[in-house]
Design an enzyme around this catalytic site. Structure first.
Site, PDB file in Angstrom:
ATOM      1  CB  THR A   1      -0.923   0.017   1.230  1.00 40.29           C
ATOM      2  OG1 THR A   1      -0.132   0.061   2.413  1.00 40.29           O
ATOM      3  CG2 THR A   1      -1.835  -1.200   1.252  1.00 40.29           C
ATOM      4  CG  ASP A   2      -1.133   4.893  -1.379  1.00 44.12           C
ATOM      5  OD1 ASP A   2      -1.805   4.679  -0.343  1.00 44.12           O
ATOM      6  OD2 ASP A   2      -1.632   5.349  -2.424  1.00 44.12           O
ATOM      7  CG  PHE A   3       0.767   8.488   2.037  1.00 45.76           C
ATOM      8  CD1 PHE A   3      -0.147   9.373   2.590  1.00 45.76           C
ATOM      9  CD2 PHE A   3       1.121   8.640   0.704  1.00 45.76           C
ATOM     10  CE1 PHE A   3      -0.696  10.382   1.824  1.00 45.76           C
ATOM     11  CE2 PHE A   3       0.573   9.644  -0.060  1.00 45.76           C
ATOM     12  CZ  PHE A   3      -0.349  10.534   0.500  1.00 45.76           C
ATOM     13  CB  THR A   4      -4.001   6.772   1.357  1.00 50.69           C
ATOM     14  OG1 THR A   4      -4.006   5.880   0.239  1.00 50.69           O
ATOM     15  CG2 THR A   4      -3.420   8.118   0.956  1.00 50.69           C
TER      16      THR A   4
END
Length: 154
Positions: A29-32
């Site tokens: 995942t990304d930071f979100t």
């Protein structure tokens, strides 16, 4: 499979479709908390590779032949429908639709609980180690023929 050394699941075949379960981890995942878009290519690749494995076609065997064979993706069109998120349990669904000369045409979908996350239309080329297109080895074509769309079975 050896009970003392279980192998990771390569999924299963339903009809002419291969199904591969994939769990989403923090690293995906990304930071979100949403899956980074580039990771979908990895999930699609795993689906194509494990379909071949379950059908009896192994990449190492293709490379060990007198005339080694490999694959290059020459076209991929991806439609992203909704995001996958951390801890999701996804299914990668793969169909090898047909072969034409050196080209293999593949349809793929990623689903979560029956909802479409992403789909891909893929064109792969069978190549020799020199990078030039070549027809897939006969054993590979024979292994995949039962899974081609009925109109495309030779």
């Amino acid at each position: 499979m050896d009970a003392d050394h279980p192998q990771p699941s390569a999924g299963w075949i339903e009809g002419r479709e291969h199904v591969l379960p994939v769990r989403i981890y923090y690293e995906d995942t990304d930071f979100t908390g949403v899956v980074y878009h580039g990771n979908y290519l990895r999930y699609f690749e795993r689906g194509r590779s494990d379909f071949l494995r379950v059908a009896g076609v192994r990449h190492a065997d293709l490379l060990a032949q007198a005339e080694p064979a490999a694959f290059a993706i020459v076209r991929m069109e991806i439609d992203f429908k909704r995001p996958a998120r951390i801890d999701d349990a996804l299914l990668v669904r793969t169909r090898y639709d047909r072969v034409k000369g050196p080209r293999l045409f593949i349809s793929q979908q990623i689903e979560r609980a029956g909802a479409l996350i992403a789909s891909a239309a893929v064109e792969a080329a069978c190549i020799g180690l020199d990078g030039r297109p070549r027809r897939p080895p006969p054993g590979m074509t024979e292994a995949l023929t039962p899974y081609f769309a009925p109109a495309d079975r030779a």
